[in-house]
Design a protein around this motif. Structure first.
Motif, mmCIF file in Angstrom:
data_model
loop_
_atom_site.group_PDB
_atom_site.id
_atom_site.type_symbol
_atom_site.label_atom_id
_atom_site.label_comp_id
_atom_site.label_asym_id
_atom_site.label_seq_id
_atom_site.Cartn_x
_atom_site.Cartn_y
_atom_site.Cartn_z
ATOM 1 N N ASP A 85 44.480 32.273 35.071
ATOM 2 C CA ASP A 85 45.317 33.321 35.639
ATOM 3 C C ASP A 85 44.645 33.792 36.915
ATOM 4 O OD1 ASP A 85 46.962 33.178 33.503
ATOM 5 O OD2 ASP A 85 46.347 35.052 32.575
ATOM 6 N N THR A 86 45.431 34.052 37.942
ATOM 7 C CA THR A 86 44.874 34.563 39.187
ATOM 8 C C THR A 86 45.682 35.769 39.631
ATOM 9 O OG1 THR A 86 44.223 32.324 39.798
ATOM 10 C CG2 THR A 86 44.196 33.958 41.535
ATOM 11 N N THR A 87 45.025 36.906 39.768
ATOM 12 C CA THR A 87 45.638 38.135 40.249
ATOM 13 C C THR A 87 44.699 38.734 41.277
ATOM 14 O OG1 THR A 87 46.554 38.484 38.039
ATOM 15 C CG2 THR A 87 46.597 40.357 39.536
ATOM 16 N N HIS A 88 45.191 38.988 42.483
ATOM 17 C CA HIS A 88 44.384 39.583 43.552
ATOM 18 C C HIS A 88 43.084 38.810 43.758
ATOM 19 C CE1 HIS A 88 47.237 42.806 43.298
ATOM 20 N NE2 HIS A 88 46.876 43.098 42.072
ATOM 21 N N GLY A 89 43.140 37.486 43.681
ATOM 22 C CA GLY A 89 41.957 36.666 43.858
ATOM 23 C C GLY A 89 41.070 36.586 42.640
ATOM 24 N N ILE A 90 41.453 37.270 41.571
ATOM 25 C CA ILE A 90 40.672 37.265 40.334
ATOM 26 C C ILE A 90 41.133 36.079 39.490
ATOM 27 C CG2 ILE A 90 40.125 38.506 38.199
ATOM 28 C CD1 ILE A 90 40.857 41.103 39.810
ATOM 29 N N ARG A 91 40.202 35.242 39.094
ATOM 30 C CA ARG A 91 40.509 34.103 38.218
ATOM 31 C C ARG A 91 39.988 34.452 36.833
ATOM 32 N NH1 ARG A 91 37.143 29.719 36.687
ATOM 33 N NH2 ARG A 91 38.365 27.978 35.915
ATOM 34 N N ILE A 92 40.805 34.258 35.818
ATOM 35 C CA ILE A 92 40.377 34.535 34.446
ATOM 36 C C ILE A 92 40.312 33.222 33.693
ATOM 37 C CG2 ILE A 92 40.926 35.726 32.292
ATOM 38 C CD1 ILE A 92 42.297 37.881 34.015
ATOM 39 N N ARG A 93 39.162 32.993 33.077
ATOM 40 C CA ARG A 93 38.942 31.746 32.341
ATOM 41 C C ARG A 93 38.385 32.068 30.963
ATOM 42 N NH1 ARG A 93 33.595 31.263 31.784
ATOM 43 N NH2 ARG A 93 32.221 32.008 33.434
ATOM 44 N N TYR A 152 36.927 36.169 27.470
ATOM 45 C CA TYR A 152 37.495 35.754 28.752
ATOM 46 C C TYR A 152 36.642 36.365 29.848
ATOM 47 C CZ TYR A 152 41.411 34.399 25.905
ATOM 48 O OH TYR A 152 42.176 33.801 24.936
ATOM 49 N N ILE A 153 36.471 35.607 30.916
ATOM 50 C CA ILE A 153 35.652 36.043 32.038
ATOM 51 C C ILE A 153 36.524 36.099 33.289
ATOM 52 C CG2 ILE A 153 33.668 35.472 33.517
ATOM 53 C CD1 ILE A 153 32.894 36.240 30.621
ATOM 54 N N ALA A 154 36.452 37.222 33.991
ATOM 55 C CA ALA A 154 37.116 37.360 35.287
ATOM 56 C C ALA A 154 36.105 36.963 36.355
ATOM 57 C CB ALA A 154 37.572 38.798 35.494
ATOM 58 N N GLU A 155 36.567 36.152 37.300
ATOM 59 C CA GLU A 155 35.693 35.710 38.386
ATOM 60 C C GLU A 155 36.340 36.025 39.732
ATOM 61 O OE1 GLU A 155 33.518 31.774 36.514
ATOM 62 O OE2 GLU A 155 35.360 31.481 37.675
ATOM 63 N N LEU A 156 35.494 36.347 40.693
ATOM 64 C CA LEU A 156 35.876 36.447 42.101
ATOM 65 C C LEU A 156 34.960 35.487 42.839
ATOM 66 C CD1 LEU A 156 36.322 40.265 42.852
ATOM 67 C CD2 LEU A 156 38.032 38.470 43.160
ATOM 68 N N VAL A 187 32.761 38.772 37.244
ATOM 69 C CA VAL A 187 32.849 40.177 37.637
ATOM 70 C C VAL A 187 33.478 41.043 36.549
ATOM 71 C CG1 VAL A 187 32.866 39.692 40.115
ATOM 72 C CG2 VAL A 187 35.032 39.774 38.846
ATOM 73 N N GLY A 188 33.869 40.422 35.436
ATOM 74 C CA GLY A 188 34.454 41.182 34.339
ATOM 75 C C GLY A 188 34.491 40.343 33.085
ATOM 76 N N ALA A 189 34.559 41.030 31.945
ATOM 77 C CA ALA A 189 34.626 40.323 30.668
ATOM 78 C C ALA A 189 35.545 41.075 29.720
ATOM 79 C CB ALA A 189 33.236 40.187 30.055
ATOM 80 N N LEU A 190 36.267 40.293 28.942
ATOM 81 C CA LEU A 190 37.168 40.807 27.913
ATOM 82 C C LEU A 190 36.896 40.000 26.655
ATOM 83 C CD1 LEU A 190 40.000 42.114 26.928
ATOM 84 C CD2 LEU A 190 40.964 39.959 27.716
ATOM 85 N N GLY A 200 39.618 45.293 35.575
ATOM 86 C CA GLY A 200 39.951 45.735 34.222
ATOM 87 C C GLY A 200 41.433 45.590 33.931
ATOM 88 N N ALA A 201 42.272 45.988 34.884
ATOM 89 C CA ALA A 201 43.724 45.876 34.708
ATOM 90 C C ALA A 201 44.141 44.419 34.555
ATOM 91 C CB ALA A 201 44.451 46.528 35.879
ATOM 92 N N ALA A 202 43.554 43.531 35.355
ATOM 93 C CA ALA A 202 43.890 42.102 35.255
ATOM 94 C C ALA A 202 43.482 41.547 33.891
ATOM 95 C CB ALA A 202 43.205 41.314 36.374
ATOM 96 N N LEU A 203 42.321 41.953 33.393
ATOM 97 C CA LEU A 203 41.879 41.485 32.081
ATOM 98 C C LEU A 203 42.781 42.035 30.975
ATOM 99 C CD1 LEU A 203 38.032 41.664 32.629
ATOM 100 C CD2 LEU A 203 39.323 39.606 32.000
ATOM 101 N N LEU A 204 43.226 43.288 31.091
ATOM 102 C CA LEU A 204 44.129 43.841 30.080
ATOM 103 C C LEU A 204 45.491 43.154 30.115
ATOM 104 C CD1 LEU A 204 43.231 47.625 30.255
ATOM 105 C CD2 LEU A 204 42.706 46.001 28.400
ATOM 106 N N ASP A 205 45.983 42.815 31.299
ATOM 107 C CA ASP A 205 47.234 42.046 31.386
ATOM 108 C C ASP A 205 47.059 40.674 30.744
ATOM 109 O OD1 ASP A 205 48.682 44.074 32.583
ATOM 110 O OD2 ASP A 205 48.416 43.293 34.624
#
Length: 176
Positions: free
Chosen positions: A3-11, A66-70, A75-78, A115-120
């Motif tokens: 998933d990519t939101t605002h350049g954030i990739r979630i894997r 799940y890990i958010a990457e820029l 840069v984030g974890a869920l 955080g919002a991208a990870l919650l989505d």
């Protein structure tokens, strides 16, 4: 999944991500302490707490991390589970659910919607699993900023709880 939101990739995450998650948690403790908040997570870096490292490693192996990457940087974890953390006094939902066991972002990237991208993403994963209920619990102290964050992300407060003097709030989001 990418998933990519605002350049954030979630894997999907794995045990190999535990050190990055611990760094984010340590940074979050320092950031909160710098703002005068010592009640939410205390003052000891998460990686130095008894059981802290093992807890994060368990999150990455026993749940769905799940890990958010820029730009390739975590840069984030869920962490999604099928119910609340066993150590928290929260009543069962009475229906299938997905539960946010951990949500943290690197404070150096605050304000970028991580955080919002990870919650989505959590809502999408919950829906894909054929489950309609996504829940989370959080610290309800201070000025209620954390509860307000979840409310801004389509969660509604349900039950409150107390662990010693630590006030908590359960929130729910319908994703069906």
């Amino acid at each position: 999944m990418n998933d990519t939101t605002h350049g954030i990739r979630i894997r999907p995450g794995s045990l190999a991500d535990a050190p990055a998650i611990l760094d984010m948690l340590d940074g979050a403790v320092a950031w909160m302490n710098g703002r005068g908040n010592t009640e939410q997570w205390g003052t000891t870096p998460y990686s130095q707490r008894p059981g802290g490292v093992a807890r994060v490693e368990g999150y990455t192996t026993e749940n769905a991390p799940y890990i958010a990457e820029l730009d390739g940087r975590p840069v984030g974890a869920l962490v999604l589970g099928s119910g609340p953390n066993p150590q928290v006094p929260i009543a069962p939902a009475g229906e299938p659910e997905r539960y946010v066991r951990l949500l943290v972002s690197d404070r150096r990237y605050a304000g970028r919607g991580i955080g919002a991208a990870l919650l989505d993403h959590a809502a999408d994963e919950t829906r894909r699993a054929g489950v309609e209920l996504l829940r989370v619990d959080c610290w309800a102290g201070g000025g209620g900023e954390l509860v307000a964050f979840y409310e801004r992300n389509n969660f509604e407060p349900t039950d409150r709880f107390l662990v010693k003097e630590w006030p908590g709030q359960v929130l729910a989001r319908r994703v069906g």
